[in-house]
Motif scaffolding. Structure first.
Motif, PDB file in Angstrom:
ATOM      1  N   ARG A  41      35.303  44.472  48.966  1.00 24.94           N
ATOM      2  CA  ARG A  41      36.035  43.333  48.427  1.00 24.94           C
ATOM      3  C   ARG A  41      36.670  42.526  49.550  1.00 24.94           C
ATOM      4  O   ARG A  41      36.512  41.323  49.651  1.00 24.94           O
ATOM      5  CB  ARG A  41      37.113  43.828  47.471  1.00 24.94           C
ATOM      6  CG  ARG A  41      37.752  42.758  46.626  1.00 24.94           C
ATOM      7  CD  ARG A  41      39.138  43.175  46.178  1.00 24.94           C
ATOM      8  NE  ARG A  41      40.135  42.522  47.010  1.00 24.94           N
ATOM      9  CZ  ARG A  41      41.072  43.129  47.703  1.00 24.94           C
ATOM     10  NH1 ARG A  41      41.183  44.433  47.686  1.00 24.94           N
ATOM     11  NH2 ARG A  41      41.915  42.449  48.427  1.00 24.94           N
ATOM     12  N   LYS A  42      37.375  43.216  50.430  1.00 24.63           N
ATOM     13  CA  LYS A  42      38.069  42.534  51.525  1.00 24.63           C
ATOM     14  C   LYS A  42      37.108  41.781  52.418  1.00 24.63           C
ATOM     15  O   LYS A  42      37.334  40.621  52.748  1.00 24.63           O
ATOM     16  CB  LYS A  42      38.807  43.571  52.390  1.00 24.63           C
ATOM     17  CG  LYS A  42      40.139  43.995  51.852  1.00 24.63           C
ATOM     18  CD  LYS A  42      40.853  44.819  52.900  1.00 24.63           C
ATOM     19  CE  LYS A  42      41.864  45.744  52.273  1.00 24.63           C
ATOM     20  NZ  LYS A  42      42.469  46.635  53.254  1.00 24.63           N
ATOM     21  N   THR A  44      34.030  40.743  51.850  1.00 27.37           N
ATOM     22  CA  THR A  44      33.401  39.616  51.177  1.00 27.37           C
ATOM     23  C   THR A  44      34.390  38.473  51.020  1.00 27.37           C
ATOM     24  O   THR A  44      34.058  37.308  51.232  1.00 27.37           O
ATOM     25  CB  THR A  44      32.893  40.042  49.784  1.00 27.37           C
ATOM     26  OG1 THR A  44      32.173  41.266  49.919  1.00 27.37           O
ATOM     27  CG2 THR A  44      31.998  38.989  49.195  1.00 27.37           C
ATOM     28  N   GLN A  45      35.610  38.820  50.672  1.00 30.03           N
ATOM     29  CA  GLN A  45      36.635  37.794  50.495  1.00 30.03           C
ATOM     30  C   GLN A  45      36.860  37.027  51.797  1.00 30.03           C
ATOM     31  O   GLN A  45      36.963  35.804  51.800  1.00 30.03           O
ATOM     32  CB  GLN A  45      37.947  38.447  50.049  1.00 30.03           C
ATOM     33  CG  GLN A  45      39.087  37.470  49.832  1.00 30.03           C
ATOM     34  CD  GLN A  45      39.012  36.811  48.466  1.00 30.03           C
ATOM     35  OE1 GLN A  45      39.155  37.450  47.443  1.00 30.03           O
ATOM     36  NE2 GLN A  45      38.757  35.506  48.460  1.00 30.03           N
ATOM     37  N   ASN A  46      36.927  37.755  52.883  1.00 29.17           N
ATOM     38  CA  ASN A  46      37.135  37.108  54.180  1.00 29.17           C
ATOM     39  C   ASN A  46      36.006  36.156  54.521  1.00 29.17           C
ATOM     40  O   ASN A  46      36.248  35.030  54.971  1.00 29.17           O
ATOM     41  CB  ASN A  46      37.278  38.164  55.278  1.00 29.17           C
ATOM     42  CG  ASN A  46      38.666  38.790  55.266  1.00 29.17           C
ATOM     43  OD1 ASN A  46      39.619  38.174  54.809  1.00 29.17           O
ATOM     44  ND2 ASN A  46      38.770  40.006  55.740  1.00 29.17           N
ATOM     45  N   ASP A  49      36.272  33.149  52.213  1.00 27.12           N
ATOM     46  CA  ASP A  49      37.391  32.275  52.566  1.00 27.12           C
ATOM     47  C   ASP A  49      37.036  31.360  53.732  1.00 27.12           C
ATOM     48  O   ASP A  49      37.396  30.184  53.759  1.00 27.12           O
ATOM     49  CB  ASP A  49      38.622  33.118  52.930  1.00 27.12           C
ATOM     50  CG  ASP A  49      39.301  33.680  51.698  1.00 27.12           C
ATOM     51  OD1 ASP A  49      38.850  33.357  50.586  1.00 27.12           O
ATOM     52  OD2 ASP A  49      40.260  34.459  51.840  1.00 27.12           O
ATOM     53  N   GLU A  92      30.337  34.589  46.238  1.00 24.86           N
ATOM     54  CA  GLU A  92      31.156  34.646  45.019  1.00 24.86           C
ATOM     55  C   GLU A  92      30.644  35.724  44.079  1.00 24.86           C
ATOM     56  O   GLU A  92      31.420  36.461  43.470  1.00 24.86           O
ATOM     57  CB  GLU A  92      31.173  33.281  44.327  1.00 24.86           C
ATOM     58  CG  GLU A  92      32.215  32.336  44.907  1.00 24.86           C
ATOM     59  CD  GLU A  92      32.121  30.925  44.337  1.00 24.86           C
ATOM     60  OE1 GLU A  92      33.068  30.156  44.550  1.00 24.86           O
ATOM     61  OE2 GLU A  92      31.106  30.595  43.686  1.00 24.86           O
ATOM     62  N   LEU A  95      31.499  39.071  45.511  1.00 28.22           N
ATOM     63  CA  LEU A  95      32.922  39.346  45.360  1.00 28.22           C
ATOM     64  C   LEU A  95      33.240  39.774  43.928  1.00 28.22           C
ATOM     65  O   LEU A  95      33.969  40.744  43.700  1.00 28.22           O
ATOM     66  CB  LEU A  95      33.729  38.098  45.721  1.00 28.22           C
ATOM     67  CG  LEU A  95      35.252  38.253  45.671  1.00 28.22           C
ATOM     68  CD1 LEU A  95      35.708  39.266  46.705  1.00 28.22           C
ATOM     69  CD2 LEU A  95      35.941  36.927  45.910  1.00 28.22           C
ATOM     70  N   ARG A  96      32.661  39.063  42.979  1.00 27.49           N
ATOM     71  CA  ARG A  96      32.889  39.395  41.583  1.00 27.49           C
ATOM     72  C   ARG A  96      32.412  40.819  41.299  1.00 27.49           C
ATOM     73  O   ARG A  96      33.083  41.601  40.638  1.00 27.49           O
ATOM     74  CB  ARG A  96      32.140  38.396  40.684  1.00 27.49           C
ATOM     75  CG  ARG A  96      32.500  38.530  39.208  1.00 27.49           C
ATOM     76  CD  ARG A  96      31.793  37.469  38.363  1.00 27.49           C
ATOM     77  NE  ARG A  96      32.061  36.124  38.833  1.00 27.49           N
ATOM     78  CZ  ARG A  96      31.127  35.211  39.092  1.00 27.49           C
ATOM     79  NH1 ARG A  96      29.847  35.511  38.944  1.00 27.49           N
ATOM     80  NH2 ARG A  96      31.455  34.015  39.509  1.00 27.49           N
ATOM     81  N   LYS A  99      34.800  43.358  42.899  1.00 23.40           N
ATOM     82  CA  LYS A  99      36.050  43.441  42.138  1.00 23.40           C
ATOM     83  C   LYS A  99      35.851  44.204  40.837  1.00 23.40           C
ATOM     84  O   LYS A  99      36.715  44.979  40.428  1.00 23.40           O
ATOM     85  CB  LYS A  99      36.566  42.030  41.822  1.00 23.40           C
ATOM     86  CG  LYS A  99      37.319  41.382  42.959  1.00 23.40           C
ATOM     87  CD  LYS A  99      37.849  40.028  42.512  1.00 23.40           C
ATOM     88  CE  LYS A  99      38.796  39.443  43.541  1.00 23.40           C
ATOM     89  NZ  LYS A  99      39.177  38.060  43.204  1.00 23.40           N
TER      90      LYS A  99
END
Length: 426
Positions: A41-42, A44-46, A49, A92, A95-96, A99
């Motif tokens: 998660r982290k 992918t989020q990075n 972003d 996205e 990430l989904r 999560k």
RNA sequence: GGAGAGUUGGCCGAGUGGUUUAAGGCGCACGCCUGGAAAGCGUGUUUCCCGAGAGGGAUCAAGGGUUCGAAUCCCUUACUCUCCGCCA
């Protein structure tokens, strides 16, 4: 649910705790899955972003270029950003996915038991926290179980309830009905004296509420589901009352929060059968007065003691023999960190019946429902939630009828007479 | 059940596709001013994620879509209000 940072930082404590619930090495791998999904998660989020940051910047540039009339440059930049779209979309989705997996795993991890909770998987592993040290009611040979008494004095009709609805939906009538109402009022008044605010909540809740207090997804099959409107009949007032504070940030000076409410409770009790469900021992609909507390984590265990004392005082006033159990890890509810069960002795059945369950959920529920308070440092911190039955009626009635029976009637405990308006059932 | 109007931060409220910041007000916090206060002036004030920090990202009821770019346009859902119908 548990917070990921806790699983990460207090990995060993969490493992030791879950072992008390009977988790073996295999089952404990779910913790490692959580950490893995969280890492995904982290990361992918990075990555996402970063791309979003670039997109925003370039889009602003496009706006500026158009403003300056530089159409061709703007068009060129548009194509450039267009290329990013695919990567963004892909990230996205990743990430989904991460999560979702993380959330699914977390939803399936129960609360970590408090250190006082004994390990064990069987009822016999529960710890006798407080034994009954008074006298037991002495009944005649001819003493009847409560379902016989109910029939003899025409105060509860199980057959008619079964006709109207189904088994496990008793119909109370005459003095049986008045006794029920008297107990509800007595319990509410006693809670009121202790400073609890009385409320009447909705008896059906949505899935969000069921999720927040932990009935969903764990106990999906135990609740009555009204499918046409996707609502659930409450199994306990804990659900609507605690959910008052869902998605809330409290000020520290709002503590203590003390709420009580009477509601009927509905439980499917799928899989129950035989002597356990005889009479009032286990029914699909019963009345209960619940007490709920939202507290500062520093005080929650002191508050738990207060709640135990309150429940105990009710049983003492009713003159019923009781004992208190500290539940073992295996018997502990999914969301609870520690639970004390109160049982009363039903003298004709010669059986202990559970009439109250008092629990501290620490931050397990508050994390699911985003219930926080602003702490001394000005930071938002998860509050502790607690609740307890004070008390569940059906089994209290069973014990009262049996223990207070005489050959020609049933006495009403003195403390209830102002509420019933009569002293005997004859 | 039918028709219409809405949902923006702690609160009120502006904002019909782009000019680094969701205007402005109220409230709250801190500071200046004051003998002290009020007023006035100044600064700050959603929540969440990543990060030691600098900073970056998300967040305008929820979820999808269109677009280089969405609080703003489209679709779905939830809730609120008004009117009609039904009704304890």
């Amino acid at each position: 649910m548990l917070r990921v940072p806790i699983i990460r930082k207090e990995y060993d404590r969490v493992r030791t705790g879950l072992r008390k619930r009977g988790y073996d090495d295999d089952a404990l791998t779910i913790l490692d899955h959580v950490l893995k999904y969280d890492d995904q998660r982290k990361q992918t989020q990075n990555e996402l972003d970063e791309l979003l940051s670039i997109r925003t910047q370039k889009s602003k540039n496009i706006g500026a270029l158009i403003g300056q009339g530089k159409k061709e440059e703007a068009e060129a930049l548009k194509t450039e950003v267009g290329v990013l779209k695919k990567s963004i979309e892909q990230l996205e989705n990743q990430l989904r996915d991460a999560k979702e997996k993380l959330n699914d795993a977390l939803l399936n991890i129960p609360n970590v038991p408090h250190e006082l909770v004994p390990a064990g998987t069987k009822e016999s592993d529960n710890e006798l926290f407080k034994a009954w040290d008074g006298t037991m009611p002495q009944l005649d040979e001819s003493a009847l179980p409560h379902w016989e008494l109910a029939k003899k004095y025409n105060i509860i009709d199980f057959e008619i309830g079964a006709k109207i609805t189904g088994s496990g939906f008793p119909l109370y009538r005459g003095k049986g009905s008045k006794l029920q109402r008297a107990l509800i009022n007595f319990f509410l008044e006693e809670a009121g004296k202790q400073g609890y605010e009385e409320i009447i909540p909705p008896l059906m809740v949505n899935a969000d509420s069921g999720m927040a207090t932990g009935q969903l997804p764990d106990k999906e099959g135990q609740m009555y589901h009204v499918t046409a409107d996707d609502l659930y009949l409450i199994p306990t007032a804990e659900v609507p009352i605690t959910n008052i504070y869902r998605d809330t940030i409290l000020n520290a000076d709002e503590f203590p929060i003390k709420v009580t409410g009477y509601t009927p409770c509905f439980r499917r009790e799928a899989g129950s059968y035989g002597a356990h469900v005889k009479g009032l021992n286990r029914v699909h609909q019963f009345d209960k007065v619940e007490i709920v507390r939202i507290e500062h984590p520093d005080h929650s265990y002191q508050v738990l003691d207060e709640m135990l004392a309150h429940v105990e005082s009710l049983l003492q006033k009713l003159g019923l023999p009781y004992r208190i159990l500290r539940l073992c890890g295996g018997d502990l509810g999914f969301t609870s960190a520690i639970t004390y069960d109160f049982e009363v002795f039903s003298a004709a059945q010669k059986k202990w019946l559970e009439v109250s369950s008092v629990s501290n959920f620490e931050t397990y529920q508050s994390n699911r429902m985003k219930l926080r308070f602003r702490n001394e440092a000005g930071k938002n911190q998860l509050a502790h939630t607690l609740n307890g039955s004070a008390l569940a009626l059906a089994r209290i009635v069973a014990a009262l009828l049996e223990n207070y029976q005489k050959s020609d009637g049933i006495d009403i405990p003195e403390v209830l007479v102002p509420y019933t308006g009569f002293e005997r059932i004859e």
